[in-house]
Design a protein around this motif. Sequence first.
Motif, mmCIF file in Angstrom:
data_model
loop_
_atom_site.group_PDB
_atom_site.id
_atom_site.type_symbol
_atom_site.label_atom_id
_atom_site.label_comp_id
_atom_site.label_asym_id
_atom_site.label_seq_id
_atom_site.Cartn_x
_atom_site.Cartn_y
_atom_site.Cartn_z
ATOM 1 N N LEU A 223 0.824 -1.210 0.000
ATOM 2 C CA LEU A 223 0.000 0.000 0.000
ATOM 3 C C LEU A 223 0.856 1.258 0.000
ATOM 4 O O LEU A 223 0.530 2.254 -0.655
ATOM 5 C CB LEU A 223 -0.929 -0.007 1.223
ATOM 6 C CG LEU A 223 -1.788 1.239 1.441
ATOM 7 C CD1 LEU A 223 -2.810 1.381 0.325
ATOM 8 C CD2 LEU A 223 -2.483 1.182 2.797
ATOM 9 N N THR A 224 1.960 1.242 0.741
ATOM 10 C CA THR A 224 2.812 2.428 0.890
ATOM 11 C C THR A 224 3.941 2.475 -0.123
ATOM 12 O O THR A 224 4.884 3.257 0.046
ATOM 13 C CB THR A 224 3.402 2.462 2.309
ATOM 14 O OG1 THR A 224 4.087 1.219 2.569
ATOM 15 C CG2 THR A 224 2.309 2.640 3.348
ATOM 16 N N LEU A 229 1.897 6.200 -4.935
ATOM 17 C CA LEU A 229 1.234 7.039 -3.934
ATOM 18 C C LEU A 229 0.937 8.426 -4.486
ATOM 19 O O LEU A 229 1.722 8.971 -5.265
ATOM 20 C CB LEU A 229 2.116 7.182 -2.695
ATOM 21 C CG LEU A 229 2.217 6.001 -1.739
ATOM 22 C CD1 LEU A 229 3.106 6.371 -0.562
ATOM 23 C CD2 LEU A 229 0.851 5.574 -1.255
ATOM 24 N N PRO A 230 -0.169 9.028 -4.073
ATOM 25 C CA PRO A 230 -0.394 10.435 -4.381
ATOM 26 C C PRO A 230 0.571 11.298 -3.566
ATOM 27 O O PRO A 230 1.124 10.844 -2.558
ATOM 28 C CB PRO A 230 -1.853 10.664 -3.952
ATOM 29 C CG PRO A 230 -2.115 9.619 -2.922
ATOM 30 C CD PRO A 230 -1.287 8.435 -3.313
ATOM 31 N N GLN A 236 -2.995 10.454 0.634
ATOM 32 C CA GLN A 236 -2.517 9.131 1.013
ATOM 33 C C GLN A 236 -3.410 8.499 2.075
ATOM 34 O O GLN A 236 -3.730 7.308 2.011
ATOM 35 C CB GLN A 236 -1.081 9.234 1.515
ATOM 36 C CG GLN A 236 -0.094 9.669 0.441
ATOM 37 C CD GLN A 236 1.283 9.959 0.998
ATOM 38 O OE1 GLN A 236 1.558 9.711 2.173
ATOM 39 N NE2 GLN A 236 2.168 10.496 0.169
ATOM 40 N N LEU A 237 -3.834 9.303 3.053
ATOM 41 C CA LEU A 237 -4.728 8.777 4.089
ATOM 42 C C LEU A 237 -6.083 8.397 3.492
ATOM 43 O O LEU A 237 -6.688 7.394 3.887
ATOM 44 C CB LEU A 237 -4.900 9.808 5.200
ATOM 45 C CG LEU A 237 -3.631 10.210 5.960
ATOM 46 C CD1 LEU A 237 -3.955 11.209 7.061
ATOM 47 C CD2 LEU A 237 -2.938 8.987 6.551
ATOM 48 N N VAL A 266 -7.583 -0.815 -7.379
ATOM 49 C CA VAL A 266 -8.575 0.268 -7.428
ATOM 50 C C VAL A 266 -8.016 1.502 -6.722
ATOM 51 O O VAL A 266 -8.167 2.635 -7.202
ATOM 52 C CB VAL A 266 -9.898 -0.184 -6.777
ATOM 53 C CG1 VAL A 266 -10.870 0.992 -6.686
ATOM 54 C CG2 VAL A 266 -10.528 -1.319 -7.575
ATOM 55 N N GLY A 267 -7.348 1.302 -5.580
ATOM 56 C CA GLY A 267 -6.715 2.421 -4.886
ATOM 57 C C GLY A 267 -5.650 3.085 -5.737
ATOM 58 O O GLY A 267 -5.525 4.321 -5.749
ATOM 59 N N ASN A 268 -4.867 2.299 -6.487
ATOM 60 C CA ASN A 268 -3.859 2.860 -7.385
ATOM 61 C C ASN A 268 -4.485 3.749 -8.449
ATOM 62 O O ASN A 268 -3.965 4.827 -8.770
ATOM 63 C CB ASN A 268 -3.078 1.737 -8.072
ATOM 64 C CG ASN A 268 -2.196 0.938 -7.141
ATOM 65 O OD1 ASN A 268 -1.797 -0.169 -7.455
ATOM 66 N ND2 ASN A 268 -1.876 1.484 -5.966
#
Length: 513
Positions: A223-224, A229-230, A236-237, A266-268
């Motif tokens: 995830l990190t 990451l944005p 990020q949060l 999906v988060g990416n």
Amino acid sequence: MNGRIGYFFDTVLGRVTMYRLVTLSLGTLAIYAFVLSLFGQVFYKPLELLATLVTLLVVGYLTNRLFGALFQVRPHSESSIITSLLLFFILWPTSDPAALAWIALAATVGSASKYLLAIRGRHVFNPAALAALVSSVLASYVVLPGVSPSVWWVANPWLLPAVVVLGGLVLVRTRRLTMALVFIVLSWALVTVRLVVGGQDVGPALLAPLTSYPILFLAAFMLTEPLTLPPRRWQQLGEAAIVAVLFSIPFMLGQVASTPELALIVGNVLAFAVARRRGMRLTLEGTRTLTPTAVEYRFSSKRPVPFAAGQYLELSLPHRGADVRGSRRMFSISSPPDDDRTIRVAMRVPERASSFKRALSALPVGASLSATGVWGDFVLPKDQAKPVLLIAAGIGITPFASQLSRLHLRGEKRDIVLVYVVSDPQELAYAAELATWGTQVLVVGPSADAALPAGWRTLGPGRLDHERLAEAVPDLASREVFISGPPAMVDALKPALRGIGVGRVHTDAFSGY
């Protein structure tokens, strides 16, 4: 975190790049898994683990180099090793030849994604997550012995302590512990509620998310991951929260069922949409010596490089004989954002410099290198009436140089005091510029007032603590504070300032310089 702990991470972990630390951590975790397998605490046999790991490492390395040659890009070998190690803990370990061919396909997909699914030089998806997703989707349509979807076997109670320790080191080193905790706490809570609603007893339901789900592994190692990451902390949060919901609550995306890798993908996508990240090609225009130990590099870019004063970028310079610090390093931007086609970064160059800095110093004018993106929230408050205190140690002055030069260029007047900590008055980088900008500067170090620019004042040598700050800056509690320097200083000052009533303290700690 107290000063001693900060000093430990600065002197020990700070000597290793984030990429190398992730590689070493995942490698150690793999060795531990082999030991557990020998004692029957992991479902898979040692031969299955070994065959899978060797296949992933060999195929991942070779295909990464192949795609690099096809796209005329020098491949980042350590990145391929990290992707292979991640897939090792996600895919079903096997020694079956047909299934190993499937494993090899997943490694190839991971390598290909870094080149085929890259926009402006930046890959959009976490390569390991995408490879696992493609493998799982295809496995649902292919019937072969040993071929199976991703299993995330790293979610094992015996592996959990090692994941906590090694993942914790990575998160502390990268300073993304808060983001990881948002994902961990929210995922743990949602999965627990779902299990209890499904009829499981509360006790086992509280423990199961940590022992049977890859929550900690995903948070620490995937995830990190920096390149997906944005740039801003609140983004990020937000991504961590969204991925946690998708991870914890079953859903269907077309014919594809929810999996940890799908939640991350999906988060990416969402992160890429809001971040407008781009890879950059920079051309070296020249250098100048700032102090006996610090050098500034000036680069130009054909395309605008949007950034906010106080942010940092990651430079990538593949070179032969790269040491443990690797070929990628992060540096604060020292130039103002008003000219977004000119980028300047400054760095300390010790006598025993890293291979990266030696390669950079040998770079001829006109040569080019890449920057993978811009990140950071170390920006001045929008309220121009808010008084500010800036605290810089050594080369930690660089983000403040960007901020103060921007204010000067735009004619903005703000109540700003800069406390500048140096070991020697010759190490006052940007002293002439600071004097021109009219910045109020207090120097902590062995220097007399007569040796400083007009209007500057010395606080004398010695350790900077909250008591000295409160004496030198009487209205300290009313100021918004920004600290840039080694983690030992940052980690000691931040809680101390909070303890005496300072409301907001922003930090920009650097390691491994």
